[in-house]
Write a protein that holds these residues in place. Structure first.
Motif, mmCIF file in Angstrom:
data_model
loop_
_atom_site.group_PDB
_atom_site.id
_atom_site.type_symbol
_atom_site.label_atom_id
_atom_site.label_comp_id
_atom_site.label_asym_id
_atom_site.label_seq_id
_atom_site.Cartn_x
_atom_site.Cartn_y
_atom_site.Cartn_z
ATOM 1 N N ALA A 222 2.923 1.645 -3.250
ATOM 2 C CA ALA A 222 2.063 2.024 -4.456
ATOM 3 C C ALA A 222 1.656 3.525 -4.346
ATOM 4 O O ALA A 222 1.472 4.277 -5.156
ATOM 5 N N THR A 223 1.521 3.960 -3.119
ATOM 6 C CA THR A 223 1.087 5.459 -2.770
ATOM 7 C C THR A 223 2.384 6.301 -3.393
ATOM 8 O O THR A 223 1.962 7.407 -3.664
ATOM 9 N N ASP B 192 0.729 -1.205 0.032
ATOM 10 C CA ASP B 192 0.176 -0.104 0.060
ATOM 11 C C ASP B 192 0.833 1.287 0.019
ATOM 12 O O ASP B 192 0.517 2.245 -0.896
ATOM 13 N N ASP C 202 0.858 -2.751 -7.790
ATOM 14 C CA ASP C 202 -0.498 -2.793 -8.025
ATOM 15 C C ASP C 202 -1.243 -4.354 -7.926
ATOM 16 O O ASP C 202 -2.265 -4.485 -7.266
ATOM 17 N N LYS D 35 -3.782 4.046 0.160
ATOM 18 C CA LYS D 35 -4.380 4.094 -1.292
ATOM 19 C C LYS D 35 -5.454 4.893 -1.347
ATOM 20 O O LYS D 35 -5.535 5.816 -2.250
ATOM 21 N N GLY E 72 2.497 6.419 -6.760
ATOM 22 C CA GLY E 72 1.246 7.146 -7.385
ATOM 23 C C GLY E 72 1.528 8.722 -7.202
ATOM 24 O O GLY E 72 0.946 9.360 -8.287
ATOM 25 N N TYR F 271 -11.320 1.909 -1.569
ATOM 26 C CA TYR F 271 -9.998 1.627 -1.023
ATOM 27 C C TYR F 271 -10.188 1.527 0.368
ATOM 28 O O TYR F 271 -9.524 1.031 1.255
ATOM 29 N N TYR G 41 -5.937 8.484 -3.327
ATOM 30 C CA TYR G 41 -6.973 8.875 -4.410
ATOM 31 C C TYR G 41 -7.767 9.967 -4.031
ATOM 32 O O TYR G 41 -8.228 10.853 -4.842
ATOM 33 N N TYR H 266 -3.658 -5.385 -5.060
ATOM 34 C CA TYR H 266 -5.119 -5.569 -5.580
ATOM 35 C C TYR H 266 -5.352 -7.055 -5.322
ATOM 36 O O TYR H 266 -6.607 -7.477 -4.653
#
Length: 206
Positions: free
Chosen positions: A18-19, A15, A47, A175, A22, A167, A179, A51
């Protein structure tokens, strides 16, 4: 090692990673940097694991698609042409043609229905409607981004709102927070790209 891979700590590590990726990606997109596509190749690979562990199977499938779409996007930005684009210039930011809205909407609805059917038929997803909606709309957003249409930001605003809530519900808060931040940046990005378009700018760091 196997115990760690099956633990909540592994999900948290994915997490966070990926953040971070991102944040780099959205900064590059905001500035219309072609390098966003290179980050866009790496980020979905993380991801894919995130996921799958969270049980977001549509997002898992989309992460694979994102990797391929990033390669396509890079090629289009690097070598693609638009009307009135001069030789040697980077692809300009433009509005999406009005004639494209209807076929794009039809394609979105068909993708939403198809992904929803796959989720309820082949997975144990407990969020098939929202998961399929966000991912079908992401198809549109990625395509519009690859074509450098300013309206791509409007698509991402909707996608980001839905995914931030989804999420959080699925227990991946970093995450979700990313977003939520994307929503704000997407609004800013829309006006940023409009200004760049009106000023005749196309991309940075190309």
């Amino acid at each position: 090692m196997q115990e760690f891979l099956n633990s909540p700590d592994f999900l948290l590590a994915l997490d966070v990673t990926a953040t971070i990726l991102g944040l780099i990606y959205i900064w590059q997109e905001y500035h219309a940097s072609i390098y966003l596509w290179l980050t866009g190749i790496i980020m979905p690979l993380v991801d894919i694991f995130l996921y799958y562990e969270a049980g977001l199977y549509a997002d898992f499938g989309m992460a694979i698609y994102y990797t391929l779409a990033a390669i396509y996007g890079y090629m289009v930005w690097k070598f693609g042409k638009k009307k009135n684009q001069h030789e040697g210039e980077a692809m300009p930011i433009t509005h999406m043609k009005k004639t494209l809205w209807l076929p794009v909407t039809i394609a979105f609805l068909m993708a939403w229905a198809a992904i929803y059917w796959i989720l309820i038929t082949f997975t144990n997803s407990n969020v098939p409607v929202t998961d399929s909606f966000a991912n079908a709309l992401s198809f549109v957003g990625l395509w519009a981004l690859a074509r450098k249409y300013v309206e791509q930001w409007l698509v991402w605003i909707v996608v980001d709102i839905v995914l931030a809530a989804l999420y959080l519900y699925k227990g991946i808060p970093f995450k979700s927070g990313l977003y939520a931040l994307y929503v704000v940046i997407a609004i800013m990005g829309y006006y940023k790209w409009k200004k760049m378009m009106n000023d005749g700018l196309s991309t940075h760091n190309a």
